[in-house]
Design an enzyme around this catalytic site. Sequence first.
Site, PDB file in Angstrom:
ATOM      1  N   ALA A  13       0.942  -1.207  -0.085  1.00 24.05           N
ATOM      2  CA  ALA A  13      -0.116  -0.267  -0.023  1.00 24.05           C
ATOM      3  C   ALA A  13       0.929   1.168  -0.067  1.00 24.05           C
ATOM      4  CB  ALA A  13      -0.877  -0.094   1.273  1.00 24.05           C
ATOM      5  N   CYS A  44       2.298 -12.357   0.424  1.00 25.74           N
ATOM      6  CA  CYS A  44       1.737 -13.539  -0.009  1.00 25.74           C
ATOM      7  C   CYS A  44       2.554 -14.664  -0.585  1.00 25.74           C
ATOM      8  CB  CYS A  44       0.827 -13.162  -1.125  1.00 25.74           C
ATOM      9  SG  CYS A  44      -0.083 -11.743  -0.610  1.00 25.74           S
ATOM     10  N   VAL A  81       8.608   4.833  12.824  1.00 17.94           N
ATOM     11  CA  VAL A  81       8.064   6.208  13.156  1.00 17.94           C
ATOM     12  C   VAL A  81       7.379   5.743  14.560  1.00 17.94           C
ATOM     13  CG1 VAL A  81       5.684   7.418  12.666  1.00 17.94           C
ATOM     14  CG2 VAL A  81       7.570   6.906  10.647  1.00 17.94           C
ATOM     15  N   TYR A 426     -16.976 -21.766 -22.844  1.00 21.86           N
ATOM     16  CA  TYR A 426     -17.308 -23.231 -23.159  1.00 21.86           C
ATOM     17  C   TYR A 426     -16.405 -23.562 -24.247  1.00 21.86           C
ATOM     18  CZ  TYR A 426     -18.990 -27.582 -24.865  1.00 21.86           C
ATOM     19  OH  TYR A 426     -18.938 -29.025 -25.263  1.00 21.86           O
ATOM     20  N   TRP A 434     -22.492 -26.743 -19.307  1.00 22.79           N
ATOM     21  CA  TRP A 434     -23.171 -26.006 -18.354  1.00 22.79           C
ATOM     22  C   TRP A 434     -21.988 -26.019 -17.191  1.00 22.79           C
ATOM     23  CZ3 TRP A 434     -27.540 -23.698 -18.418  1.00 22.79           C
ATOM     24  CH2 TRP A 434     -28.504 -24.034 -19.338  1.00 22.79           C
TER      25      TRP A 434
END
Lengths: 446, 446
Positions: A13, A44, A81, A426, A434
């Site tokens: 970050a 990670c 800090v 697909y 499906w």
Amino acid sequence: MARRVVVIGGGAAGMSAAAKAKRTDPTLEIVVYERSGYVSYGACGFPYAIKGEIARVEDVVVRTPAQFAKQGIQALIRHEVLEIDPVRQTVRVRDLEDGREFVDHWDELVLTTGGQPTRPPLPGLDLPGVFALRSVEEALAIKAWLAEQRPRTGVIIGGGYIGLEMAEALAAHGVALTLVERLPQVLPSFDPDFATQVADELRRQQVDLRVGQPVQGIVGDERVRGVVVDGETIPAEIVILAAGVRPSAALAQAAGIALGPTGAVAVDDRQRTNLPHVWAAGDVAEALHRVTGKPAWIPLGTTANKQGRVAGENLAGGDARFGGIAGTTVVKVFDLEAAISGLSLARAQAEGFNATAVSATAYSRAHYMPGHQPITVSLVFDQTTRRLLGGQLVGREGVAKRIDTVAAALQAGWTVDEFAELDLSYAPPFAPVWDPLLVAANLARR
Amino acid sequence: MARRVVVIGGGAAGMSAAAKAKRTDPTLEIVVYERSGYVSYGACGFPYAIKGEIARVEDVVVRTPAQFAKQGIQALIRHEVLEIDPVRQTVRVRDLEDGREFVDHWDELVLTTGGQPTRPPLPGLDLPGVFALRSVEEALAIKAWLAEQRPRTGVIIGGGYIGLEMAEALAAHGVALTLVERLPQVLPSFDPDFATQVADELRRQQVDLRVGQPVQGIVGDERVRGVVVDGETIPAEIVILAAGVRPSAALAQAAGIALGPTGAVAVDDRQRTNLPHVWAAGDVAEALHRVTGKPAWIPLGTTANKQGRVAGENLAGGDARFGGIAGTTVVKVFDLEAAISGLSLARAQAEGFNATAVSATAYSRAHYMPGHQPITVSLVFDQTTRRLLGGQLVGREGVAKRIDTVAAALQAGWTVDEFAELDLSYAPPFAPVWDPLLVAANLARR
């Protein structure tokens, strides 16, 4: 005079914020204070570095301070800090190399102090051979311990993502493992039937799994020897503490920066805190959960990168917003993949939804293709509004990126019926006609 | 008396319609007339059966007539419907075994006659060794030809999905291949830079690729010997005709059933044709394209299954609707995966959108993980409205199911900026912290 930006914490970050701020306004003066010896790393990746899939732990480092310096960003490692003064707009910093303290001024402050492992009040936590896993240094220490001590037995405390990934990593070194989780299941963000499939995989991989059993203590002498669980001492020549993480928000709190209901720093969709010119991003901050509409704290690298960018752009005069999270997470547990987005059934009910779930098992590829694997899909939805609230998948292939379709549906705010209308890809090597997601959705439709 | 349903064509759409109708209203009397010797097969599996990945061609058959009979559905193979009388509500049928013709009455008629290979007006198309690929019988014939004739050379006419999949299938039998495509690129639904990556893969696999070259004829004597392209005769002991398909709509058209602008049967979202009690589904029918809002004809097994179900439910008194298509397709070309959803840039511009595209290449997994592969992503969007219009992906892993997220975004009608807000799954074995989809979306955002 150039505006000065101080970033506290050089993880994903912090460095994203610094880089984006500098790109947005190159006149900014940017300094990042990082307590550890590394910036810009993907924590990670540690389990895979420890496992040995990645040659060197340092390979997970994206960029070095020298590389940031070329961009005009000063990244100071081994600098902690100690205090934020929001009135004077200063921080007090200690150089951990020489102990020297100094005060630095900021016009904009970015809080990216991350998270830290929860340390349960256990005797023996400080014994040599007991490790947590947040920093490059800790990952290196685990790797060195494995290489030098060659532990034959190990205990992992905690059955969340890091615990499960570390089980795979240590097993690859021939460590006979016990995994202890105080809750009744591993992966507590998943519903029990999914956690059971993960537990089965752990047992298939010879991990001695103990759920619903709190750890009572860690024993040893000059080094760790065992972990006491339910009155029994389980031998352990290495122990990994992975009993959860919490936001490293003490520094912020001491400075009067408001925390939210989760205990992390409260932010708006611009990554602003309650104090002017103070921004927060990543594991120290909350994020809006798109399904509940409430602040949530789900610390993840993707969110850290995105929030960092948003904070960096905005403090430099831009206008970016962070769209929130769906709680999408995926974990590899040996040969199994488990993924979730949105709410589990238990969580959805706890949030007050009139929730139910459908569950289906279908193949990852056409049934006639070699290598097809069953995937179990659960879709959680509200019976009143029919809105999709979450999805979970588990299987041996094709799980990780299928959950992204659920994440998209949650962002769109679809009903399960709208979800069932998806035109998914697909071809026999990649999916049955499906798709497992649609098989589940069709069940919900009835 | 029980209402009688006649289904013309026992492929995916026809058998889905029959099965769903019977489940919805068990009192229905249902008969399916199928010209070939098989019903309920997935033609998409043929290339893999021919390649040898699937042991027997018949393994792609989902259910047999005997299995349908147990459900109370009469599936008559080797029966061709010659004529539809929409006024008398009858069909004239020929039993192809004994040549006998008879007339059958229907209360509800389902047109699922599918598609058929385009046959360009070429000399030599009927030579032994020249094959198209729509039926189980043709797949069996190709497999027998490969086993008995052991062709060392082959030409594939057409660089669409079937042509590319058949290239992989024949190459596995050691056939030295030439692939001829009359258009300037393979995979004409993709933009040229993606087609180029596929072309490169074909060449890497020793396929002699000739694009922009129409076939002038097929030569041979008692069997095929070669294909004439650009004045040159390319030796070929087997030829696959894969120069596109078209809807098998002649029977419908002769009966006054309206075709749409694509030449396929026009249907509404209930799968109704212009005639009462006449339904159409699958490769013979159009489908609403969600991006253009216009009817499209993109024949695919997934659409056939879904439309068949909708037709079956509605004719039985239910109220189902087909949500349309996004044009999602994926193809495996040797070791490469290529996928598209929505419109290519060329197509979007032709449709009148103020379209542009961004393109990015990023890894399938974290950069430090072994086995990571580059994925190229292109996102097409409208510069005026910023609406996402399509996406294309190509790479060696992780492509097929990533396109589904694009399909979801198209269904949601998102802008590229909304797409960039997606909370996609991340873990080092499955994705980098910025998924390739988001890397591309971030480019569009600027």
